[in-house]
Design a protein around this motif. Structure first.
Motif, short mmCIF file in Angstrom:
data_model
loop_
_atom_site.label_atom_id
_atom_site.label_comp_id
_atom_site.label_asym_id
_atom_site.label_seq_id
_atom_site.Cartn_x
_atom_site.Cartn_y
_atom_site.Cartn_z
N ASN A 49 31.63 36.14 35.21
CA ASN A 49 32.95 36.00 35.82
C ASN A 49 33.01 36.72 37.17
OD1 ASN A 49 34.66 34.73 33.59
ND2 ASN A 49 33.62 36.39 32.53
N PRO A 104 36.97 36.09 38.71
CA PRO A 104 37.84 35.81 37.57
C PRO A 104 39.09 35.03 37.96
CG PRO A 104 37.91 38.14 38.12
CD PRO A 104 36.86 37.52 38.97
N GLN A 147 42.41 33.88 33.07
CA GLN A 147 41.58 34.77 32.26
C GLN A 147 42.17 36.17 32.12
OE1 GLN A 147 38.11 34.01 34.80
NE2 GLN A 147 36.99 33.52 32.92
N PHE A 201 41.22 39.41 29.46
CA PHE A 201 40.67 40.68 29.92
C PHE A 201 41.56 41.85 29.50
CE2 PHE A 201 38.74 38.03 33.53
CZ PHE A 201 37.56 37.83 32.83
N LEU A 260 38.55 43.60 35.91
CA LEU A 260 38.49 42.14 35.96
C LEU A 260 39.89 41.53 35.89
CD1 LEU A 260 35.45 41.33 33.63
CD2 LEU A 260 35.61 40.95 36.09
N ALA A 273 41.57 39.16 38.68
CA ALA A 273 42.12 37.86 38.33
C ALA A 273 43.57 37.73 38.78
CB ALA A 273 42.02 37.63 36.82
#
Length: 74
Positions: free
Chosen positions: A15, A18, A22, A26, A62, A66
């Motif tokens: 990823n 990201p 998502q 996470f 992450l 994202a």
């Protein structure tokens, strides 16, 4: 590097960018790993707890990436 950290590095490699969709996954993973870290702290296993905390921090990173990507996507 622990197996746990190596496993997270694999997730991170899969990823590199990201997606907004998502972020909930996470965040769930980060919460899960923080709960595991807490249980190890309660048992006095601080080194193991630190490893789980590190992975949780990675999942939070992450999720942040994202969110930023989704927020500023054109």
């Amino acid at each position: 590097m622990s197996i746990l950290a190596a496993s997270f590095e694999g997730v991170k490699r899969l990823n590199p960018n990201p997606k907004w969709s998502q972020a909930p996954f996470f965040l769930d993973q980060a919460e899960r790993y923080l709960d595991i870290a807490k249980s190890h702290i309660e048992r006095g296993q601080f080194k193991i707890a630190a490893q789980f905390h590190s992975v949780a921090a990675g999942y939070l990173s992450l999720a942040k990436d994202a969110e930023l990507r989704g927020r500023y996507a054109d």
